[in-house]
Scaffold this active site. Sequence first.
Site, mmCIF file in Angstrom:
data_model
loop_
_atom_site.group_PDB
_atom_site.id
_atom_site.type_symbol
_atom_site.label_atom_id
_atom_site.label_comp_id
_atom_site.label_asym_id
_atom_site.label_seq_id
_atom_site.Cartn_x
_atom_site.Cartn_y
_atom_site.Cartn_z
ATOM 1 N N ILE A 175 -13.015 38.749 5.136
ATOM 2 C CA ILE A 175 -12.664 39.935 4.130
ATOM 3 C C ILE A 175 -13.892 40.989 4.458
ATOM 4 O O ILE A 175 -13.686 42.099 3.800
ATOM 5 C CB ILE A 175 -12.061 39.810 2.843
ATOM 6 C CG1 ILE A 175 -13.169 39.119 2.023
ATOM 7 C CG2 ILE A 175 -11.062 39.164 2.860
ATOM 8 C CD1 ILE A 175 -13.384 38.795 0.680
ATOM 9 N N GLY A 176 -15.029 40.506 4.856
ATOM 10 C CA GLY A 176 -16.205 41.353 4.937
ATOM 11 C C GLY A 176 -17.392 40.882 5.941
ATOM 12 O O GLY A 176 -17.462 39.490 6.161
ATOM 13 N N ARG A 177 -17.826 41.701 6.475
ATOM 14 C CA ARG A 177 -19.108 41.299 7.404
ATOM 15 C C ARG A 177 -20.171 42.189 6.879
ATOM 16 O O ARG A 177 -19.894 43.515 7.142
ATOM 17 C CB ARG A 177 -18.674 41.458 8.944
ATOM 18 C CG ARG A 177 -17.727 40.598 9.489
ATOM 19 C CD ARG A 177 -17.919 40.465 10.907
ATOM 20 N NE ARG A 177 -17.196 39.462 11.438
ATOM 21 C CZ ARG A 177 -15.606 39.538 11.894
ATOM 22 N NH1 ARG A 177 -15.382 40.877 11.585
ATOM 23 N NH2 ARG A 177 -15.020 38.825 12.328
ATOM 24 N N GLY A 179 -24.717 42.680 7.426
ATOM 25 C CA GLY A 179 -25.971 42.310 8.279
ATOM 26 C C GLY A 179 -26.246 40.784 8.431
ATOM 27 O O GLY A 179 -26.650 40.370 9.219
ATOM 28 N N TYR A 180 -26.116 40.330 7.257
ATOM 29 C CA TYR A 180 -26.450 38.935 7.271
ATOM 30 C C TYR A 180 -25.290 37.910 7.120
ATOM 31 O O TYR A 180 -25.620 36.624 7.454
ATOM 32 C CB TYR A 180 -27.240 38.786 6.324
ATOM 33 C CG TYR A 180 -28.675 39.547 5.991
ATOM 34 C CD1 TYR A 180 -29.645 39.623 7.190
ATOM 35 C CD2 TYR A 180 -28.665 40.557 5.103
ATOM 36 C CE1 TYR A 180 -30.662 40.306 7.013
ATOM 37 C CE2 TYR A 180 -29.729 41.166 5.224
ATOM 38 C CZ TYR A 180 -30.580 41.055 6.099
ATOM 39 O OH TYR A 180 -31.842 41.990 6.259
ATOM 40 N N ALA A 181 -24.124 38.298 6.948
ATOM 41 C CA ALA A 181 -23.107 37.067 6.586
ATOM 42 C C ALA A 181 -21.632 37.388 6.983
ATOM 43 O O ALA A 181 -21.338 38.790 7.092
ATOM 44 C CB ALA A 181 -23.288 37.046 5.056
ATOM 45 N N LYS A 197 -19.525 33.705 0.809
ATOM 46 C CA LYS A 197 -20.336 34.649 1.721
ATOM 47 C C LYS A 197 -21.216 33.499 2.409
ATOM 48 O O LYS A 197 -21.893 32.769 1.736
ATOM 49 C CB LYS A 197 -21.452 35.609 0.823
ATOM 50 C CG LYS A 197 -22.393 36.143 1.872
ATOM 51 C CD LYS A 197 -23.086 37.101 0.716
ATOM 52 C CE LYS A 197 -24.268 37.825 1.484
ATOM 53 N NZ LYS A 197 -25.007 38.979 0.717
ATOM 54 N N ASP A 292 -30.268 48.363 -2.302
ATOM 55 C CA ASP A 292 -29.096 48.499 -1.320
ATOM 56 C C ASP A 292 -27.870 48.939 -1.766
ATOM 57 O O ASP A 292 -26.914 48.732 -1.546
ATOM 58 C CB ASP A 292 -28.978 47.134 -0.347
ATOM 59 C CG ASP A 292 -28.539 47.652 0.864
ATOM 60 O OD1 ASP A 292 -28.631 48.772 1.523
ATOM 61 O OD2 ASP A 292 -28.017 46.791 1.682
HETATM 62 N N1 LIG Z 1 -16.856 38.872 -4.150
HETATM 63 C C1 LIG Z 1 -16.262 39.685 -2.911
HETATM 64 N N2 LIG Z 1 -15.153 40.028 -3.327
HETATM 65 C C2 LIG Z 1 -14.359 40.833 -2.313
HETATM 66 N N3 LIG Z 1 -15.039 41.096 -1.216
HETATM 67 C C3 LIG Z 1 -16.375 40.800 -1.031
HETATM 68 C C4 LIG Z 1 -16.912 39.926 -2.230
HETATM 69 N N4 LIG Z 1 -18.305 39.673 -1.744
HETATM 70 C C5 LIG Z 1 -18.298 40.583 -0.625
HETATM 71 N N5 LIG Z 1 -17.141 41.183 -0.261
HETATM 72 C C6 LIG Z 1 -16.921 41.823 0.924
HETATM 73 O O1 LIG Z 1 -17.939 41.505 2.165
HETATM 74 C C7 LIG Z 1 -18.719 42.542 2.806
HETATM 75 C C8 LIG Z 1 -19.882 42.161 2.768
HETATM 76 O O2 LIG Z 1 -20.745 41.816 1.680
HETATM 77 P P1 LIG Z 1 -22.519 41.419 1.544
HETATM 78 O O3 LIG Z 1 -22.612 42.781 1.402
HETATM 79 O O4 LIG Z 1 -22.689 40.544 0.330
HETATM 80 O O5 LIG Z 1 -22.704 40.873 2.893
HETATM 81 P P2 LIG Z 1 -24.224 41.382 3.468
HETATM 82 O O6 LIG Z 1 -24.289 40.491 4.887
HETATM 83 O O7 LIG Z 1 -25.198 41.025 2.697
HETATM 84 O O8 LIG Z 1 -24.156 42.521 3.671
HETATM 85 P P3 LIG Z 1 -25.196 43.824 3.840
HETATM 86 O O9 LIG Z 1 -25.446 43.999 5.459
HETATM 87 O O10 LIG Z 1 -24.746 45.159 3.262
HETATM 88 O O11 LIG Z 1 -26.537 43.354 3.533
HETATM 89 C C9 LIG Z 1 -18.690 43.269 1.290
HETATM 90 O O12 LIG Z 1 -18.862 44.890 1.499
HETATM 91 C C10 LIG Z 1 -17.251 43.207 0.591
HETATM 92 O O13 LIG Z 1 -16.203 44.103 1.675
#
Ligand SMILES: Nc1ncnc2c1ncn2[C@@H]1O[C@H](COP(=O)(O)OP(=O)(O)OP(=O)(O)O)[C@@H](O)[C@H]1O
Length: 489
Positions: A175-177, A179-181, A197, A292
Amino acid sequence: MADINHHKHSTLSENSADSGDKPDKNSEDVVVQARHKRRGAMISSYASAQDLRSPDAENKKKDGSSPKGVIEASLEGLESDIASPEDSPKAEVRCTHAGALSNWRKLFKLWKRKSEKPFSTFPQLVVPRLSRKNNSSKQENPMLRKLYNFKSSLENFSLSQLRAATDNFNRENIIGRGGYAEVYKGRLKDGKLIAIKRLTKGAPDERTAGFLAELGIIAHVNHPNTAKLIGCCIEGGMHLVFQLSPLGNLRSALHGSKGTLNWSKRYKIALGTADGLTYLHETCERRIIHRDIKADNILLTENFEPQICDFGLAKWLPRQWTHYNVSKFEGTFGYFAPEYFMHGIVDEKTDVYAFGVLLLELITGRKALDDQQQSVVIWVQILAKPLLDENDIKELVDPSLGDNYDVEEVERMVLTASLCIEQSPLLRPQMSQVVILLRGDDYVAECSNESQHPSHQRTYSNEIQDTQEYNSTKHINNINRLREIALGS
Ligand SMILES: Nc1ncnc2c1ncn2[C@@H]1O[C@H](COP(=O)(O)OP(=O)(O)OP(=O)(O)O)[C@@H](O)[C@H]1O
């Protein structure tokens, strides 16, 4: 992710003083203190500089708990700066103050016009103190209390539990991507919906460091407007397990194909995010700078309640420190505060600036960095700022809203945004002031008398901005530099 919005950057020189990553390192503490001393003389010679976050006169403390008080205190300081050339020797600074003064005046007029109650009757503001209240019964041993809270509230998931919840990490459940995860949607055996995550980028050591950094912050955070961590798993990789926020992130809700967010939802999201940030900066046991804040990092519950997520870059700032000075330049284009971009300075005002950009996104429906890679910083400073200064609301509001918005709320949000994106951190409000400005009189009237505004010390970013000539040439250079990097040229 390829999208430039998600890029993390490391462009500050490595030899800049770095106290950012290891808050307990003595030598770095000394660097900060030595700097502070050096700045002391300059600051005292610039005694009229008004810190909007800590109205210093005792008699303003009471007024600081109402919108009128916040505005009046700030107006007085700015007016005296402008009226006293010997106190504000830099024409550029006076000019900046004049712009801010005009914004604060408008806000003052707005309240005067709209409020039927005499300002002086407002009770003092109470900022919610969730974590402290929750912990009050276990005050006797803070270390044990923390261990107890940590152990009792977080679940240690096995990899097989997470596999079962996500259909073996089926990519359809992503459901999400970031930079790190990669973030997977899952359902636990008891039916609870979760978001996992899974740290995927970087070398194993980097992942572990990132995992521990995020865990170390988020495990201490407990507020309705922050993401809910429910556990973790270190089997087969690093996983953080959160409660699912069913409506995803604000960027998709605002800029995606699902239709327009109506005004009342936008306003609710602005208020909730401001509450969450106030908690992180001022009420949480630790003083946390998120670093951020952006639309991707605001999750939405089924009721459009915003939840700040992604504490991967967040920093715990010890109370006695004025700031962090980071050498690793990370964050997201479109949201960078100038003092962070230019000097690597991180404090609460870095988040306030990013929050201001977020407010502009909610008002205008524009992306922080649009599809032509046009940085919103440029748009804000060159195009939007004059509109903000003239309070030209119709021109600013997202055209897709038509006339379906509350004019008073928009006016409050526009003027608050204009203060949050001031070039000088000195002129930006602190988040508890933002809450007051956004919510207005009704909110303040609801609060009881036991106000305890946390007293904020002067931060390094105030000092550096006070003492340098931040003239328009430098400002244009900054914007050009941002443009060059944003466009990859
Ligand atoms: N608890 C949650 N419920 C629903 N969607 C989520 C949740 N946590 C994260 N997401 C989805 O995943 C996406 C990426 O999560 P997150 O920002 O924690 O990852 P990241 O790799 O640290 O991103 P960034 O590159 O911004 O640092 C979020 O923008 C959101 O769309």
